[in-house]
Design a protein around this motif. Structure first.
Motif, short mmCIF file in Angstrom:
data_model
loop_
_atom_site.label_atom_id
_atom_site.label_comp_id
_atom_site.label_asym_id
_atom_site.label_seq_id
_atom_site.Cartn_x
_atom_site.Cartn_y
_atom_site.Cartn_z
N ARG A 41 -4.87 2.99 -1.31
CA ARG A 41 -5.51 3.16 -2.62
C ARG A 41 -6.89 3.76 -2.45
O ARG A 41 -7.51 3.65 -1.39
N ASP A 42 -7.38 4.38 -3.52
CA ASP A 42 -8.69 5.00 -3.51
C ASP A 42 -9.77 3.96 -3.78
O ASP A 42 -9.51 2.91 -4.36
N PHE A 43 -11.01 4.29 -3.39
CA PHE A 43 -12.16 3.50 -3.81
C PHE A 43 -12.36 3.74 -5.30
O PHE A 43 -11.90 4.75 -5.84
N PRO A 44 -13.09 2.85 -5.99
CA PRO A 44 -13.38 3.13 -7.40
C PRO A 44 -14.19 4.43 -7.52
O PRO A 44 -14.98 4.75 -6.63
N SER B 135 -12.71 10.52 2.83
CA SER B 135 -12.69 11.82 2.16
C SER B 135 -13.10 11.66 0.70
O SER B 135 -12.72 10.69 0.05
N SER B 136 -13.87 12.62 0.23
CA SER B 136 -14.32 12.62 -1.17
C SER B 136 -14.02 13.96 -1.82
O SER B 136 -14.15 15.01 -1.20
N GLU B 137 -13.63 13.89 -3.08
CA GLU B 137 -13.44 15.07 -3.93
C GLU B 137 -14.12 14.79 -5.25
O GLU B 137 -14.16 13.64 -5.69
N MET C 254 -17.41 -2.91 -5.03
CA MET C 254 -16.24 -3.29 -4.24
C MET C 254 -16.13 -4.80 -4.36
O MET C 254 -16.91 -5.53 -3.75
N GLY C 255 -15.20 -5.25 -5.20
CA GLY C 255 -15.11 -6.68 -5.46
C GLY C 255 -16.36 -7.14 -6.18
O GLY C 255 -16.78 -6.55 -7.18
N ASP C 256 -17.00 -8.17 -5.66
CA ASP C 256 -18.25 -8.69 -6.25
C ASP C 256 -19.48 -7.98 -5.73
O ASP C 256 -20.60 -8.29 -6.13
N LYS D 34 -11.43 8.19 -0.78
CA LYS D 34 -10.40 7.36 -0.16
C LYS D 34 -10.59 7.33 1.35
O LYS D 34 -11.08 8.28 1.95
N MET D 35 -10.21 6.21 1.94
CA MET D 35 -10.28 6.04 3.37
C MET D 35 -8.91 6.35 3.96
O MET D 35 -7.89 5.88 3.44
N GLU D 36 -8.91 7.15 5.01
CA GLU D 36 -7.67 7.49 5.68
C GLU D 36 -6.94 6.21 6.10
O GLU D 36 -7.55 5.29 6.65
N GLY D 37 -5.67 6.15 5.80
CA GLY D 37 -4.87 4.99 6.17
C GLY D 37 -4.79 3.91 5.12
O GLY D 37 -4.03 2.96 5.25
#
Length: 125
Positions: free
Chosen positions: A114-117, A92-94, A34-36, A108-111
């Motif tokens: 964009r999704d996490f990597p 949530s994860s799939e 996440m970033g650096d 992804k986090m609700e709200g």
């Protein structure tokens, strides 16, 4: 007769696919950036048929229980919920099970818009 054969072949393929699906019970780890910042996530999965339970532990060190976990064929899904600085947060994860030792997850986090990597989990020995 031919129609019956085709239906039987399809049913056998579905049953064989379900029988060959890997049981993901066990410990899994993966790294996410996440970033650096890069951090490790540790998952403990317990699969009972299509039901998935377990926990995920991140850099905070407190395991979070998986909720509404499901495994269907080579697909899995679940979410975790926790209290953040601004109230309850849901992530949530799939994912897809790739053989006996690899799972890819999108999260992804609700709200958030964009999704996490994506993260690749490997079975811990």
């Amino acid at each position: 007769m031919r129609k019956t054969f085709v239906v039987m072949a399809v049913l056998l393929a579905v049953v064989a696919g379900a029988a060959l699906a890997a049981d993901i019970t066990g410990n899994w780890t993966g790294s996410m950036s996440m970033g650096d910042n890069q951090f490790t996530l540790s998952y403990t999965f317990k699969q009972d048929g299509e039901t998935l339970t377990g926990t995920v532990t991140g850099p905070q060190g407190d395991p979070l229980p998986l909720q509404d976990g499901k495994v269907q064929g080579d697909k899995l899904s679940f979410y975790v919920q926790f209290e953040g600085p601004n109230g309850a947060m849901k992530i949530s994860s799939e994912g897809a099970i790739k053989g006996a030792d690899e799972i890819t997850l999108t999260t992804k986090m609700e709200g958030m818009d964009r999704d996490f990597p994506p993260i690749t989990l490997k079975r811990s020995k």
